[in-house]
Design an enzyme around this catalytic site. Sequence first.
Site, PDB file in Angstrom:
ATOM      1  N   HIS A 121       0.752  -1.391   0.003  1.00 27.61           N
ATOM      2  CA  HIS A 121      -0.082  -0.190  -0.154  1.00 27.61           C
ATOM      3  C   HIS A 121       0.977   1.220  -0.008  1.00 27.61           C
ATOM      4  CE1 HIS A 121      -3.175   3.015   1.333  1.00 27.61           C
ATOM      5  NE2 HIS A 121      -3.816   2.096   1.204  1.00 27.61           N
ATOM      6  N   ARG A 161      -7.137  10.167  -0.329  1.00 27.16           N
ATOM      7  CA  ARG A 161      -6.916  10.577  -1.773  1.00 27.16           C
ATOM      8  C   ARG A 161      -8.122  10.521  -2.646  1.00 27.16           C
ATOM      9  NH1 ARG A 161      -3.501   6.268  -3.670  1.00 27.16           N
ATOM     10  NH2 ARG A 161      -3.665   5.239  -1.411  1.00 27.16           N
TER      11      ARG A 161
END
Length: 505
Positions: free
Chosen positions: A286, A309
């Site tokens: 990740h 995000r």
Amino acid sequence: MITKPIKRTFIYSILTILILLTYRHTTNKMSSKTLLNLKKPVVVIGSGLAGLTASNRLVSKYNIPVVLLDKASSMGGNSIKASSGINGAGTITQEHLQVRDSPELFLEDTIKSAKGSGVQPLMYKLTKDSKSAIAWLQDEFDLKLDLLARLGGHSQPRTHRSSGKLPPGYEIISKLSSKLKDLQKENPKLVDIKLNSKVVDVALNDKGAVSSVKYVDEQGSEHDLETSNVVFASGGFGFSKEMLNKYAPHLINLPTTNGQQTTGDGQILLENLGAKMIDMSQIQVHPTGFIDPKNRDNNWKFLAAEALRGLGGILLNPLTGKRFVNELTTRDEVTAAIQKQCDKYNNITLLVMSEKVYENYKNNMDFYISQNLIKKTTIGQMVQDFKLPITENEIINDLQTFSSSDFIDPFGRSSIINTFGDNLKEESTVYVGEVTPVVHFTMGGAQINEKSQVIGNDGTALAPGLYAAGEVSGGVHGSNRLGGSSLLECVVFGRTAADNIASLF
């Protein structure tokens, strides 16, 4: 002499008696089989979302007894940490928010993200069943799941979370574990939850079917449970340095988001039983694990949810003060960009968010802020604190450009990047966290089929009564998992395992 009507009536009567006797005999046989099976509970290994899903489904819908085993002292596994949400396509929430999505679009995104690996029929089932999975959570457990985010690699906003105060993983696990505990109180013979209980063996009988499970309790005593059905839901192996070294040695020095229980016990047991292991080297890194300013070198990192995000956060290179990647491309591509562009800064990048991101993700943001993982600051102070080689005015111009509706992103981000607005000053508020790539999810495991049955090396179901769901299994995600699909995988294949076990009772 017997007349034809009387003869016909006599024959019908004899046939009726024979049919009734046959039915009674069959019913007795079925009842005996059911009673025999009911004496042997289904054993579920692991209390994350996959295990809780299978257990709740077996007990609530089918009244089938369950013994839930977990080596940890509390329930939830890694599922409890999930912070972005759970995917679903064509859901009621999407309809209410006027999002045009479909299982077909979701499947396209999943296959594209998988990059040629995995098993497409499993991906088809994952995406096709996603709508009913969300509906089941909403209807059976009163989960709102009324908000959406668009995560990396998704063509539509489809990652569901609730508008309450709890993070999605924690909320979902809390609801399902509470329901199972309530069922245990109502009928202790139907639900038996055993924590601090590590499974060490699953035995097959001379016909190759599941016959028992051996586990060790916290006192070190061994116990054997007779059963005809086992559901492996024991999670991945992202915390195990030994297994990482075996399958992906280039990742062994990276920090991880996995709990210390995530050591691949299930994969080891299943491989020893003869399961076909698939995609074991496909381990997802990740791109955004938080750096804790008070313990920068800690091997365990708290995940910076992809929703940060998805809702508008951007990544800035501390070496340049500039964006360098499409923040909403797939996780592997964002990770590769960070490791290439920020290598001279220990692969650390800055996650920068606006007030609008904070408003849309307030509860999670408040938690991150309370843990000093995100700092509320100003644009001018951010430039000073991180010694960015760029002026405040340049940062302001960039942020305003990114927020423009007619901005065409050179990195290919298709949605409006952020909502910082066009009235920014040095004193304008921003939220900043330092993030770095982390070992997060293991895509590989024991291959399963669309019935959640474990597959052997010959390509057929390995043993009657042997099932797997969640991260312990392989083939669902290929080389790269889409954010929000781990919780979905647990629900879809946990329910499937329960439904197929019930069909045999």
